[in-house]
Every structure is written in structure tokens, then in C-alpha cells.
Design a protein around this motif. Structure first.
Motif, PDB file in Angstrom:
ATOM      1  N   GLN A 123      15.634 -95.731   7.288  1.00 26.89           N
ATOM      2  CA  GLN A 123      14.371 -95.966   7.965  1.00 26.89           C
ATOM      3  C   GLN A 123      13.759 -97.320   7.623  1.00 26.89           C
ATOM      4  OE1 GLN A 123      11.508 -92.993   7.024  1.00 26.89           O
ATOM      5  NE2 GLN A 123       9.921 -93.912   8.260  1.00 26.89           N
ATOM      6  N   ASP A 178      18.439 -92.466  10.695  1.00 29.75           N
ATOM      7  CA  ASP A 178      17.239 -91.799  10.186  1.00 29.75           C
ATOM      8  C   ASP A 178      16.015 -92.660  10.487  1.00 29.75           C
ATOM      9  OD1 ASP A 178      15.349 -90.423   8.869  1.00 29.75           O
ATOM     10  OD2 ASP A 178      16.240 -90.562   6.879  1.00 29.75           O
ATOM     11  N   GLU A 179      15.343 -92.347  11.550  1.00 28.71           N
ATOM     12  CA  GLU A 179      14.167 -93.103  12.004  1.00 28.71           C
ATOM     13  C   GLU A 179      14.421 -94.609  11.933  1.00 28.71           C
ATOM     14  OE1 GLU A 179      10.446 -91.716  11.003  1.00 28.71           O
ATOM     15  OE2 GLU A 179      11.058 -89.692  10.527  1.00 28.71           O
ATOM     16  N   THR A 184      14.753 -85.584   7.892  1.00 25.84           N
ATOM     17  CA  THR A 184      15.488 -86.490   7.014  1.00 25.84           C
ATOM     18  C   THR A 184      16.375 -85.707   6.050  1.00 25.84           C
ATOM     19  OG1 THR A 184      13.773 -88.135   7.179  1.00 25.84           O
ATOM     20  CG2 THR A 184      15.210 -88.299   5.300  1.00 25.84           C
TER      21      THR A 184
END
Lengths: 317, 385
Positions: free
Chosen positions: A97, A177-178, A52
Motif C-alpha cells: 500500500q 494491497d491497496e 489486508t
């Protein structure tokens, strides 16, 4: 691999956070890699390994300690002036996320999505409205949803709103990001399909950060494996899955559950012990072991990896 | 993958047309919401009205505010009119007195009177006696306590009644009470508004930029906080003179510090949140981040704490008045009235009771109202009851 246009080049990127006085946490340590135009680059690694941080440093939420980031050949590291900042925000977008906390609860969906537009000088309400409706339609939401507040939506819907917000500015590069790790499996597929579709329509390049290896394998053309702020292996997705060289990659791959109970039982779990590396005599390097396949290790380790590669390894038993 | 490799022959022998695609290719599309979209303020209103306690509190505040505005004009007295012949009168409201409830009847107990003179109409005018108690014999004389309607006793007509009694200069307490409530509310609201504005600017700068800026700003507040308030206020009143302005200033001079700290902590809480990061990746400027993303989300605690600061300021003003640093006579405030009433508490308790009731109601109501507002402004609490 044929010469392809590089969209992002990262050279020796380091990012340190001060923990206490005179004590620093090295979140990124000499990370070097390129991302080619139009590819899906998957970045995997365990929690806290710096994935991240890498994403946020690229989009300049953090100021890198040292190293260089080139986007389309233009340097976007170092101190940002107004022009470069605009260049970064215009061309790079990020999907976050947590679909719950990444939308401001006090703003309507219309306001959230149109925010980027008004910053870029599209102030006309009619025009904004039209563009928001258009992008909402693309991500499978209805025009009437624009007047709603985020808490009225489900997790998957919110993540799609996040995608809409990132896409409305027509970026060429997206850092995801995820994006699916907070969603349940059925919704994961929906969001990933949407991302791939958008990529096809808009010609995007995606940096996909995740810890779910099966998702990354489905999604990515190339994969980078990170461990403790360090890129330890990089290569085509199939190559990395077939011939994992670095012990950390092997440990990661051995942790994927198998859909066959008998094999799953027989499977040998590998554990990664960072102590096995002895870097006191030889310093490790990031070496291209076969074309396009990089691995991090000392010269003697690299030698061993070459032998492994020649003999053909099966990590699972 | 491995399943296939293990049973290659078996799988390869299955003809391709027997396979069917399970994955559906249709595009995702969501249904319309069944509910109607509700705008933010209406939503707040709906949630606020659900909380009965805070609605009651709001009504009480409203009543007190209306009385503070119109109360002083409701009878024939002025707040600074003195009647030396009618000092310390008990409260009397004729309409209530006629109900014989024992309250607001202008009743006053005259102690140790001769029993024989009760029937003397020159001493006790017609039916001014309400009650006769405590008969005893002292030195062979029969004595009693006589409760009289003090207004009839002095021969004052009903339309000249003091509703809440009068003070030691014969001034009407009803008029002075609402005049005082008006002053107290103005002082409290103005000083709290100033505190919130100063605290907002100071706290948001400290919280948003953090680091060295934050460190320096916070040390300054700590130095400021280290001065005892009484000393600052006394010096301030000495320099600026007593009056509304200097009391408001005295309530601002260091009371903005807690607000600033609270707002700073709110900024620390929200500036790292993902939606703020997301806005930053879109290139939103600092000012827009502060005013559009962070502040609206910290509105709940700000409103609650300023609502709680209002009664605290009223209390602080009363305290200043109590130690003699309050408004100059004949101007009044709830604190001034309490401190005057306290001197005659044992003989004329009503002079304390009415201001005390008003200040207590204000404190409780503002606290409840603040809590209700906080819940109403926080959409994340929706359906949490």
C-alpha cells in the motif's frame, strides 16, 4: 459461468490473532472463495475488516489458524517446507500500500528490484542489470534510475518500482494491497493503467484489495465484499453493483459520491447495523443466490434477498 | 451512470462522432533526474560536514587520539621514570613562559618568606622571582609571598622542563597523561566494540524471533542487570587480578545489556515495516533480512549509542581507578591520574586540571560526534534543516 480454471481456492480460511491471554481477535472467519485464472478479483470493505490480512495470509506472511488455501490445486496452507515456500514466493507476488515505507531506504532501486533475482540463483551482475533495466522500462522508468535511492522518487514512481519488484520474478498471481490508496487521483489512474497493461502482457491474475469502490469497479471482473472478517457478498462486478443484496454492500454502494450535485443531494445514505441479523435461531451460510452471485445470510434472510432480487431493487431512493 | 439513465433521449441524440477521447493513451515515461546520483558514503560525508559542531568534535577526538599515540614520545621523559628530587613540579613550557602570560611559567608561590632575604641570590637564584605579593608584618618581621619560577629556583635548566608538571614521584604528567589517555581509549573502544557485538547478536535474535525466545532472553538480561556492578567487578578483579584485561571484562560483563535492548527495540520497529514484509514475500531468508534490511536501517541509533558509550566507558574506567580497582602502577589511565591528583588538589591543582580537561573534551566530543554521525546516516533527514 462457464467452467474456468481456478488459480486460487480458499476454503473456510480462519485467521486469529492473540490479543491477550485467552483472548483472540478473529481477523478472518470462515472465508471461502475461488479466484479464476486471468481475472481481476476486487476485494472491498471498510478499514479493519480483514482485507489486508486475507492478502497477507494467502502469500503466507501469516500462518492461518485453520482452513485451506489451494494454489493451482496445490495446498499452500499449513506448515511450509522449503519447497512449498519457494513455490509460493515464485508464483505469488505482492504490491504494497505505502509506496514510501515499502522500499528499503538504504538500498538502491537496482538492489531492491534485483533482490528476488539473486534469491532465485540469478547472481550474474550483468544479467541482473539487464533484467532490471528491462522491467524498469516496462514500468516507465529510465535505466539511470536504477542507481538511485527510493527517497529521490515521487509517490507514483515509487509505486511503479514496487510493481517492478513484484513483476520481475514472473509471478502468475499478484496480490495488490491497496496499491493506489496512498496516491493522488491523477497518479492512481497512471498506476492502475500500468497494472492492467502488465496484466495483459504477462497474463496475470490479480487480487485487488481496495476500499475505493469506484476504482474497484473500474478494475475488477468480480468483486468480493468483506465485513468484519467475513465475506458477505461475492459476484460479478456488474451484478454486485446492480443488485446488491447484503445490507452491508448496499450501505457501501450508497456511500459512493455521485458526480451530479442534485442527485447527490437527493441520494439516501444507507447505514449498516449489524444488529439487524438475528443468527440465534438460524445459522447463516454463504449461499449462491443466482449463478455466480453469493451472499451471506440465514435461510429467512436469503428468502428475503430472493424476493428483493425478483422485484428489482433500487437502493438509492 | 444515473446521469445517463435520467437523460437517455438527450444523450442518445448526440451523434457518436462528436465525442472525443480525453484519456491519453501514450505510455508513461519519466524524465531523467537533473541531479547526479550520489553514492551512499559520499552522501553521508556531505551531510556530516554540514554539521559544524560534530566536525569540530571529530577534529578534537582526532587531536587527542594523535596525542595519545605520539604524545608520550614527544619529550625526554618516560611514563614510569621517577625523579625523587623533582616531585610535584609546576608546569612550564619555556616558549609560553617567555610571553609573560602567567601560565606555563613554572610559577609556584612560596608563602611567608622573609622580605629581607629576597635579594639573597644563594636563596633565590638569578631572576627566578616572578612576583612578590601580600606584604605583612609578623612579630616585627616583614613577610611576603614570593612567586618564583620553580625551575630556576631549583636550578633546573629549561630543556628539562615538565610541560604539564610532575606528580608526587617526579614523573612527567604530560607523558603520563597521554599514556593514560591511550589506555583509557583502548579500554573504552575495545569494551564498547565487544558490547556492540554481543548486544547485536543477542538483541537481534530477541527482536527478530520475538515471542517466547524474546521473553526468555530478556528475563536473562534483567537478572544480569539486577547485580550491582561494583560487586561483580570486585569479584572479577579478585579472581582475574587487576590489569587491562580484567577491566575490559568488567566493562563488558553487564554493559552490553542496554545495547542489546536498544537493538531489540530497533528490530521490533523495523521487522513489521512494509519493505521487510515485501522482502519476505520475495522469499528472502532470515539472515539476509536481518543483515540487509533491518540492521542497515537501525545503524543510526547503534552508532549514536556506541559513540555515547565510549565516554561512558572512559568514565566507568576512571571510576574503577578512583576506588582503587584500576590499572596497576606504574601503568596509568586518566582515572588513575585523577584519583592521584585529587589527593593534592589544593596544593597542586594542575595535577587534576589536565586529566580533567582531557576527559571532559573526550566526553563532549564523542557525544557531539555521535549525534553528527546519526544525522549523517539517516537519509530521511535530508533537507530537514
Amino acid at each position: 459461468m462457464a467452467e474456468r480454471e481456478k488459480i486460487l481456492e480458499i476454503k473456510n480460511l480462519c485467521m486469529e490473532f492473540p490479543v491477550k491471554r485467552r483472548e483472540k481477535l478473529k481477523a478472518l472467519n470462515n472465508v471461502t472463495f475461488d479466484i479464476y485464472k486471468g481475472e481481476n478479483f476486487g476485494l472491498v470493505g471498510e478499514s479493519g475488516c480483514g482485507k489486508t490480512t486475507l492478502g497477507r495470509t494467502i502469500i503466507r506472511l501469516y500462518n492461518p489458524t485453520s482452513g485451506e488455501i489451494l494454489f493451482n490445486g496445490r495446498s499452500i496452507s499449513g506448515k511450509l517446507n522449503k519447497d512449498t515456500r519457494k513455490y509460493v514466493t515464485d508464483n505469488i507476488a505482492m504490491i504494497f500500500q505505502d509506496p514510501i515505507s515499502s522500499l528499503n531506504p538504504r538500498m538502491t532501486i537496482q538492489e531492491i528490484i534485483a533482490e528476488g533475482l539473486s534469491i532465485r540463483g540469478i547472481k550474474n551482475k550483468e544479467e541482473q542489470r539487464r533484467m532490471v533495466v528491462e522491467i524498469l522500462d516496462k514500468v516507465g522508468l529510465l535505466p539511470e534510475h536504477a542507481a538511485r535511492y527510493p527517497h529521490e522518487f515521487s509517490g507514483g514512481q515509487r509505486q511503479r518500482i514496487g510493481i517492478a519488484r513484484a513483476l520481475i520474478l514472473n509471478p502468475s498471481f499478484i496480490i495488490a494491497d491497496e496499491p493506489v490508496s496512498a496516491l493522488d487521483v491523477s497518479i492512481q489512474a497512471q498506476v492502475i493503467k500500468l497494472l492492467l497493461e502488465m496484466k495483459k502482457i504477462m497474463g496475470l491474475t490479480i487480487l485487488f484489495i481496495a476500499h475505493d469502490l469506484s476504482v474497484v469497479k473500474y478494475f475488477s471482473d468480480r468483486i468480493g465484499v468483506m465485513c468484519k472478517g467475513q465475506l458477505v457478498e461475492l459476484g460479478d462486478a456488474d451484478e454486485v453493483y446492480k443488485n446488491p443484496l447484503h445490507p452491508y454492500t448496499r450501505a457501501l454502494l450508497s456511500a459512493i459520491p455521485e458526480p451530479d450535485p442534485i442527485r447527490e443531494k437527493k441520494k439516501k445514505r444507507l447505514y449498516y447495523d449489524p444488529q439487524i441479523h438475528d443468527y440465534s435461531k438460524e445459522s447463516p451460510e454463504f449461499v449462491e443466490i443466482t449463478p455466480g452471485h453469493f451472499v451471506y445470510g440465514s435461510p429467512s434472510e436469503i428468502e428475503q434477498y430472493r424476493i428483493d432480487l425478483k422485484e428489482g431493487i433500487n437502493i438509492f431512493n | 451512470m444515473t446521469l445517463y439513465e435520467d437523460n437517455k433521449e438527450l444523450y442518445d441524440s448526440i451523434p457518436a462522432e462528436k465525442f472525443k477521447r480525453v484519456e491519453r493513451d501514450e505510455a508513461i515515461h519519466d524524465a531523467k533526474f537533473q541531479t547526479k546520483p550520489i553514492c551512499f558514503l559520499k552522501d553521508v560525508w556531505l551531510r556530516f560536514t554540514k554539521n559544524k559542531a560534530s566536525v569540530c568534535a571529530a577534529i578534537v577526538i582526532l587531536i587527542i587520539a594523535v596525542l595519545a599515540i605520539f604524545g608520550p614520545g614527544m619529550n625526554r621523559f618516560k611514563y614510569d621514570e621517577q625523579y625523587p628530587d623533582r616531585v610535584n613540579m609546576p608546569p612550564k613550557i619555556p616558549a609560553i613562559a617567555n610571553l609573560n602570560l602567567g601560565i606555563f611559567d613554572g610559577g609556584y608561590v612560596l608563602k611567608n618568606r622573609q622580605y629581607d632575604s629576597i635579594s639573597d641570590t644563594t636563596k633565590y637564584p638569578n631572576d627566578c622571582i616572578i612576583n612578590v605579593t601580600n606584604p605583612q608584618v609578623v612579630n616585627g618581621v616583614r613577610m611576603v609571598d614570593v612567586e618564583v619560577d620553580y625551575y630556576k629556583y631549583l636550578g633546573i635548566s629549561d630543556d628539562e622542563c615538565y610541560w604539564f608538571g610532575s606528580d608526587y614521584l617526579g614523573r612527567d604528567i604530560w607523558t603520563r597523561l597521554w599514556r593514560g589517555a591511550r589506555m583509557s581509549l583502548i579500554i573504552a573502544v575495545v569494551s564498547v566494540a565487544c558490547n556492540v557485538v554481543i548486544g547485536l547478536l543477542y538483541g537481534s535474535i530477541a527482536g527478530y524471533y520475538g515471542g517466547t525466545v524474546d521473553m526468555i532472553l530478556m528475563r536473562i538480561t534483567e537478572i544480569l542487570n539486577a547485580f550491582p556492578r561494583i560487586v561483580i567487578v570486585t569479584l572479577f578483579v579478585m579472581v582475574a587480578g587487576t590489569g587491562m584485561f580484567s577491566i575490559i571484562m568488567a566493562l563488558i560483563i553487564k554493559d552490553w545489556v542496554p545495547t542489546a535492548r536498544m537493538i531489540r527495540s530497533q528490530f521490533y520497529r523495523f521487522k513489521g515495516s512494509e519493505y521487510v514484509l515485501a522482502a519476505r514475500t520475495l522469499g528472502v531468508r532470515d539472515m539476509a533480512l536481518i543483515f540487509r534490511h533491518i540492521l542497515p536501517n537501525s545503524m543510526g541509533p547503534i552508532i549514536t549509542s556506541s559513540m555515547i558509550a565510549v565516554p561512558t566507558a572512559i568514565f566507568a574506567e576512571s571510576f574503577l581507578a578512583y576506588i582503587g580497582l584500576g590499572l596497576q602502577a606504574p601503568e596509568t589511565s586518566i582515572g588513575v591520574m585523577l584519583s592521584q591528583g585529587q589527593k593534592v588538589l589544593l596544593h597542586y591543582p594542575t595535577q587534576v586540571v589536565f586529566p580533567a580537561i582531557v576527559i571532559s573534551l573526550l566526553m563532549i566530543s564523542f557525544n557531539l560526534f555521535g549525534n553528527g554521525l546519526r544525522d549523517a546516516f539517516d537519509p530521511t533527514l535530508r533537507g530537514a534543516e
